[in-house]
Scaffold this active site. Structure first.
Site, mmCIF file in Angstrom:
data_model
loop_
_atom_site.group_PDB
_atom_site.id
_atom_site.type_symbol
_atom_site.label_atom_id
_atom_site.label_comp_id
_atom_site.label_asym_id
_atom_site.label_seq_id
_atom_site.Cartn_x
_atom_site.Cartn_y
_atom_site.Cartn_z
ATOM 1 N N GLY A 155 4.376 -50.927 -33.486
ATOM 2 C CA GLY A 155 3.253 -51.562 -33.453
ATOM 3 C C GLY A 155 2.652 -51.626 -32.126
ATOM 4 N N GLY A 160 -0.508 -54.973 -25.479
ATOM 5 C CA GLY A 160 0.601 -53.939 -25.075
ATOM 6 C C GLY A 160 1.250 -53.346 -26.633
ATOM 7 N N LYS A 161 2.341 -52.542 -26.498
ATOM 8 C CA LYS A 161 2.886 -52.028 -27.518
ATOM 9 C C LYS A 161 4.205 -52.995 -27.879
ATOM 10 C CE LYS A 161 1.679 -47.174 -26.412
ATOM 11 N NZ LYS A 161 2.380 -45.863 -25.891
ATOM 12 N N VAL A 162 4.525 -52.695 -29.270
ATOM 13 C CA VAL A 162 5.514 -53.247 -29.759
ATOM 14 C C VAL A 162 6.705 -52.365 -29.882
ATOM 15 C CG1 VAL A 162 6.792 -54.874 -31.205
ATOM 16 C CG2 VAL A 162 4.474 -55.162 -30.580
ATOM 17 N N LYS A 177 8.140 -56.834 -27.068
ATOM 18 C CA LYS A 177 6.592 -56.587 -26.859
ATOM 19 C C LYS A 177 6.529 -56.495 -25.420
ATOM 20 C CE LYS A 177 3.789 -59.510 -28.782
ATOM 21 N NZ LYS A 177 2.918 -60.806 -28.836
ATOM 22 N N ASP A 275 -3.644 -69.559 -33.262
ATOM 23 C CA ASP A 275 -3.709 -68.128 -33.840
ATOM 24 C C ASP A 275 -3.257 -67.668 -35.056
ATOM 25 O OD1 ASP A 275 -5.041 -65.825 -33.565
ATOM 26 O OD2 ASP A 275 -3.706 -64.921 -32.254
#
Length: 458
Positions: A155, A160-162, A177, A275
């Site tokens: 993901g 950033g990327k997971v 993450k 959130d």
């Protein structure tokens, strides 16, 4: 070691990750009768679990360390243990049955008899996950950060990327993450706040994603945040604000039970999430929904004055509360943002049942104005109950002091019975040692002594 797998083109690790997500199966009962069950592999990789749709009906767990026979024949998977238990499961396809056999074959004892269509799988006893592959790439070529082998992407977040990672310490899967260039990208200051990170690691509730580690690389100004791997992902992708297929009202009710329980725990700890949205509600293998992503959270017991208070509006525009909107028409915000979580949860509830956000516009600032001024309107389709509409109306009241409180939501008639906690809520306590150890140092290892910067390594 691809020859260990009974499936062409799929490794054992590929199959194990599928098992963590779970699937539907028909479980054999007495007198050739079957009942539908949800089955999944436990996150500790030590148990096969199942449950019925009906609460409390035939929920079970089988210890994989006690398995003596494992067999796949056509669509049926049979598991026998040393203490005389026998479980028969019929999967949707033969391939799915073999997937489960392959994944389980290297988790049961080496002395267990494992067969696929009467063929004995002998190679499994020499299985080594470090010589396996994931999505076609050898594990031995993957980069490491501390104890975590970074298997590959699952993901992408806002900063950033997971990555899916496998721990060499406890042999569990985690989501990592990776956040780069913290200062340049304006990442929340809470990332470097040891007290807040200590609090996150202490959170312990069945509806909150567990935080394992935070690792900092000072040379690259980057962080790795290691959290519990939620195998079934988001409950609903809310990247599109309209035109999405809605979920069933009954299904959403079960999601909301979990989220309300988790949010009640956070508010009890004097934490506002700020959130809440469908993308931050994740589902694990057994179907439990958990709240994730605390990048915008406020922890009122940690800091009385928030250095981020004057920053841009937190959260995601379509789900943000009126009092947090950047708008001249925004109502006055209370000192603490608990009411904002109720609004965001109400907006998420609206989105899940209607497949669109409650307030739409062409730009972010127009969305803010709509949230602050437009009257709530319900689409004609799909049809939902009057009780659900009543709950949404009370959660989406624009003035925060008049909005439904969390206890009002938890006992609303739409749920039938009050949302209950599994255990009595307890306040968490952090020690100086918790704070000191909250953030570790990231140590990257590149296979074959290749050199690369942090950006390449993720």
């Amino acid at each position: 070691m691809h020859d260990v797998s009974a499936l062409a083109g799929r490794s054992v690790l590929d199959c194990v990750v599928d098992l963590l997500r779970g699937t539907r199966a028909q479980k054999r009962k007495m007198l050739r009768r079957y009942g539908e069950r949800w089955i999944w592999l436990g996150e500790d990789l030590l148990s096969l679990n199942w449950k019925s749709k009906k609460r409390g009906v035939d929920q079970g767990r089988l210890n994989l360390t006690k398995v003596k026979k494992l067999r796949s024949q056509d669509r049926e998977l049979t598991v026998e243990t040393n203490d005389g238990r026998k479980v028969g499961l019929v999967l949707a396809t033969k391939e799915e049955s073999v997937t489960w056999l392959t994944g389980l074959s290297c988790l049961v004892p080496k002395k267990a008899k494992v067969t696929e269509s009467n063929k004995l799988l002998k190679e499994r006893i020499r299985y080594d996950p470090l010589r396996d592959s994931w999505r076609g790439r050898a594990v031995s070529t993957r980069k490491h950060v501390n104890e975590y082998i970074m298997l590959g992407g699952i993901g992408r977040g806002s900063f950033g990327k997971v990555k899916l990672a496998l721990s060499t310490a406890d042999k569990r899967f985690y989501a990592v993450k990776v956040i780069l260039n913290v200062k340049k990208n304006g990442v929340s200051e809470s990332m470097s706040n040891r007290e807040e990170q200590a609090v996150l690691r202490k959170l312990d509730h069945p509806n909150i994603v567990r935080h394992k580690d935070v690792l900092f690389d000072p040379d690259r100004d980057g962080y790795c945040v290691i959290v519990e791997y939620m195998a079934r992902g988001v409950v609903m992708d809310s990247s599109k604000l309209e035109g999405v297929k809605p979920l069933s009202e009954d299904g959403v009710r079960e999601i909301m039970r979990d989220v309300v329980a988790g949010l009640e725990y956070l508010h009890y700890q004097r934490i506002a999430h700020r959130d809440i949205k469908p993308d931050n509600l994740l589902r694990c293998g057994d179907g439990t929904v958990k709240i994730s992503d605390f990048g915008e959270a406020r922890m009122y017991d940690v800091s009385a004055e928030d250095p981020r208070a004057k920053a841009a509006a937190p959260g995601t525009p379509a789900f943000i509360a009126p009092e947090l909107c950047v708008s001249e028409r925004s109502p006055k915000a209370p000192p603490e943002s608990y009411a904002a979580d109720i609004w965001s949860l109400g907006a998420s509830l609206f989105y899940m049942v209607y497949g669109r956000a409650p307030f739409l516009a062409k730009s972010v600032f127009e969305i803010y104005d709509c949230i602050c001024t437009q009257q709530l309107r319900f689409p004609d389709q799909p049809k939902v109950s009057r009780k659900l509409k009543d709950l949404i109306k009370k959660m989406l009241i624009k003035e925060p002091k008049n909005r439904a409180k969390l206890q009002d939501v938890a006992k609303h008639a739409w749920f039938g019975e009050r949302v209950a906690q599994r255990e009595e809520l307890k306040k968490i306590r952090i020690t100086p040692a918790d704070v000191e150890n909250a953030i570790g140092k990231a140590s990257w290892k590149i296979p074959n002594d290749r050199t690369s910067d942090l950006a390449d390594s993720v």
